[in-house]
Design a protein around this motif. Structure first.
Motif, PDB file in Angstrom:
ATOM      1  N   THR A   1      37.481  29.938  50.260  1.00 31.26           N
ATOM      2  CA  THR A   1      38.820  29.317  50.140  1.00 31.26           C
ATOM      3  C   THR A   1      39.327  28.852  51.355  1.00 31.26           C
ATOM      4  O   THR A   1      40.380  29.574  52.247  1.00 31.26           O
TER       5      THR A   1
ATOM      6  N   LEU B   1      44.357  24.658  51.534  1.00 25.21           N
ATOM      7  CA  LEU B   1      45.324  25.101  50.665  1.00 25.21           C
ATOM      8  C   LEU B   1      45.343  24.761  49.390  1.00 25.21           C
ATOM      9  O   LEU B   1      45.903  25.255  48.278  1.00 25.21           O
TER      10      LEU B   1
ATOM     11  N   ASP C   1      42.660  24.737  47.815  1.00 30.86           N
ATOM     12  CA  ASP C   1      42.023  25.977  47.004  1.00 30.86           C
ATOM     13  C   ASP C   1      42.917  26.920  46.549  1.00 30.86           C
ATOM     14  O   ASP C   1      42.778  27.398  45.418  1.00 30.86           O
ATOM     15  N   VAL C   2      43.913  27.378  47.394  1.00 30.95           N
ATOM     16  CA  VAL C   2      44.873  28.317  46.741  1.00 30.95           C
ATOM     17  C   VAL C   2      45.541  27.828  45.700  1.00 30.95           C
ATOM     18  O   VAL C   2      45.772  28.763  44.851  1.00 30.95           O
TER      19      VAL C   2
ATOM     20  N   ILE D   1      43.666  36.244  45.393  1.00 34.31           N
ATOM     21  CA  ILE D   1      42.998  34.833  46.112  1.00 34.31           C
ATOM     22  C   ILE D   1      42.379  35.635  47.442  1.00 34.31           C
ATOM     23  O   ILE D   1      43.220  36.197  48.118  1.00 34.31           O
TER      24      ILE D   1
ATOM     25  N   VAL E   1      40.122  34.716  51.035  1.00 33.46           N
ATOM     26  CA  VAL E   1      39.963  33.808  51.889  1.00 33.46           C
ATOM     27  C   VAL E   1      39.007  34.456  53.120  1.00 33.46           C
ATOM     28  O   VAL E   1      39.324  35.721  53.188  1.00 33.46           O
TER      29      VAL E   1
ATOM     30  N   LEU F   1      47.314  30.183  55.240  1.00 33.34           N
ATOM     31  CA  LEU F   1      46.693  30.451  53.746  1.00 33.34           C
ATOM     32  C   LEU F   1      47.297  31.703  53.206  1.00 33.34           C
ATOM     33  O   LEU F   1      47.685  31.693  51.950  1.00 33.34           O
TER      34      LEU F   1
ATOM     35  N   ILE G   1      49.294  32.034  49.564  1.00 31.82           N
ATOM     36  CA  ILE G   1      48.996  32.829  48.599  1.00 31.82           C
ATOM     37  C   ILE G   1      50.219  33.703  48.039  1.00 31.82           C
ATOM     38  O   ILE G   1      50.308  33.678  46.829  1.00 31.82           O
TER      39      ILE G   1
ATOM     40  N   CYS H   1      50.706  35.749  44.109  1.00 33.66           N
ATOM     41  CA  CYS H   1      49.271  36.430  44.179  1.00 33.66           C
ATOM     42  C   CYS H   1      49.140  37.354  45.245  1.00 33.66           C
ATOM     43  O   CYS H   1      49.685  37.107  46.473  1.00 33.66           O
TER      44      CYS H   1
ATOM     45  N   ALA I   1      46.518  39.018  48.173  1.00 32.76           N
ATOM     46  CA  ALA I   1      45.809  38.212  49.082  1.00 32.76           C
ATOM     47  C   ALA I   1      44.811  39.133  49.898  1.00 32.76           C
ATOM     48  O   ALA I   1      45.051  40.169  50.313  1.00 32.76           O
TER      49      ALA I   1
END
Length: 511
Positions: free
Chosen positions: A83, A86, A88-89, A100, A102, A116, A120, A125, A127
């Protein structure tokens, strides 16, 4: 409030299954990933780790378990794969990931970790930071990551370790919050150890959802065992008084020869004499194994009791054997080798056991849970080196064959052990007295061994230990003790060959 705000509470003490098949393998399809997810749910997993936004979306639609989402990329200018961007997030959040993850390592990257993290949390979400060391974990905790993961330990450069990083799990636990142990937890007992080290939950992937990897593990084990069976080993058993050389294949002794142990042990001349034992066998063996009196650690050989066999400290035994015979070499303490022989093919087969040899000296070996214990310093099982509470001489000096001969000489009976036991059979009281004194010393040590390790059996070997009169008198002495404390004694099934068979089985793994 982050999506699925109860996730952290529900995750405590649970298993996460990483449903990530081998890339481009036959299991790498959305349908298979969803099937893995449903199977994991039905078996009691608490959460899933899924790679790729499309796979996350399909899993969330089909399965009610929360998903830790990641995207893997191979970037031209960064080693970070998990990940990294950004976008991808955003894709994972839109797909329904509750968490999520990373890459949180301190390597160069296209987007800072803090950016990131902010993205998230902005999408509601939780992190997770995939980390490689304690310094990164402290930084991630300070930034505000909800979950610390040990995912990257061992994967940021250098040789990948075999075992998981339990110390890193403990270091993360000391930082507080939720800790997910991930990375090389490929057996149930390792996952349990992660929980004992302080993990909130354990994430397991390859052992569950990568059929190719699991198949390879089993294939290597089966083929390795087959190679061991086919290997011919030049096995050497070096004792205080005699040296046995043999060719051994799959536990069968094909040929053997025995000579007195030469003087000057560990010298160049002594090694030359040892090499001469196998001169006419050259070309007929694949590996060399030596079972030796004394201490073996990292291939180096030293004396445990110089009275039994004087060995120059740190003699490079394994290197010397390799050079002498031109084949891979291994070495073990002779009693440890005999313990392995009796466990794998003899009286302790498949049992938690201790092996005790009583001959010129006294040695021992221990096998627990199918593993030979060598110990951090090579000392495991060295019963003959134990001493009494008042700092008396070691057991070997009080109860071995050499000890009995010394006791006989002290009372005016110049006798070796053979003569002592002949006198015992003739009913001579002096012989009975010193044998019983040695047995008393050994019995006390065996009772302590039983209290400490509680093995299922104690296998008794060695030239003296295998004598019927000696074992009978030992059994009679032990019968005086409470049954729960009394070791179960079995004679060594392999007799004097236990060491040679054990070192052959041990060394065959090098073939």
């Amino acid at each position: 409030m982050p999506r699925n705000s109860r996730f952290l509470e529900d995750l405590e003490g649970g298993l996460i299954v990483s449903c990530q098949p081998v890339d481009d393998g036959p299991m790498d399809s959305v349908a298979t990933i969803v099937a893995f997810a449903l199977a994991a749910r039905d078996a009691g997993a608490r959460a899933l780790r899924i790679e790729g936004a499309d796979n996350v979306a399909a899993t969330v639609a089909a399965c009610d378990l929360p998903v830790i989402g990641i995207v893997k990329r191979d970037l031209a200018d960064s080693a970070v794969r998990i990940t990294p961007l950004l976008e991808d997030v955003a894709a994972l959040a839109d797909a329904g990931a509750s968490v999520i993850a990373v890459d949180g390592t301190d390597r160069p990257r296209p987007v800072p970790v803090a950016v990131l993290l902010e993205a998230i949390h902005a999408r509601g979400c939780l992190a997770m930071a995939d980390l490689s060391n304690a310094a990164e974990a402290a930084a991630a905790k300070q930034m505000g990551f909800d979950i610390l993961g040990t995912t990257m330990s061992g994967y940021t450069g250098g040789e990948i370790p075999v075992r998981p990083d339990l110390d890193f799990v403990s270091a993360c636990r000391r930082l507080g919050g939720t800790v997910i142990a991930e990375g090389r937890y490929n057996a149930p007992h390792l996952a349990a150890m992660a929980m004992e080290a302080g993990a909130s939950a354990v994430c397991v992937g390859s052992a569950i959802t990568r059929t190719e990897h699991v198949t390879e593990w089993f294939r290597e084990a089966v083929e390795g065992a087959a190679r061991k069976r086919e290997a011919t080993v030049l096995a050497l058993d070096v004792g205080g008084s005699k040296t046995l050389a043999a060719l051994v294949r799959d536990g069968v002794i094909l040929d053997r020869r025995t000579v007195p142990t030469a003087q000057g042990v560990g010298t160049e001349e002594w090694f030359a004499a040892l090499a001469a034992l196998g001169t006419d066998w050259r070309g007929g063996f694949d590996v060399v194994g030596a079972a030796v009196t004394g201490l073996v650690r990292d291939g180096a050989w030293s004396a445990l009791n110089p009275r039994t066999l004087a060995i120059p400290p740190h003699t490079p035994l394994v290197d010397k054997l390799h050079a002498l015979f031109g084949a891979p070499a291994a070495a073990l303490n002779d009693a440890q080798a005999a313990a392995w022989g009796e466990y794998s093919r003899g009286a302790g087969r498949g049992l938690d056991m201790a092996f005790i040899t009583v001959s010129s000296g006294i040695g021992g070996g221990i096998v627990l849970d199918g593993k030979l214990l060598e110990g951090a310093r090579g000392l495991a099982g060295s019963l003959g080196q134990t001493v009494g509470a008042r700092g008396r001489e070691r057991l070997e000096t009080r109860a071995s064959g050499f000890a009995m001969a010394a006791s006989a000489e002290a009372i005016g009976q110049a006798a070796d052990t053979r003569e002592i036991f002949t006198a015992l059979e003739r009913g001579q009281s002096w012989a009975a007295g010193l044998v019983d004194a040695a047995i008393e010393e050994l019995a006390v040590a065996l009772l302590d061994l039983q209290r400490l390790l509680d093995p299922q059996v104690v296998v008794l070997g060695g030239g003296i230990g295998l004598l019927g009169p000696f074992r009978d008198r030992l059994e009679t002495r032990l019968a005086c003790e409470p049954e729960i404390m009394r070791p179960t004694i079995r004679p060594a099934a392999l007799g004097g060959d236990a060491g040679i068979v054990g070192i052959a089985d041990h060394a065959a793994s090098l073939a």
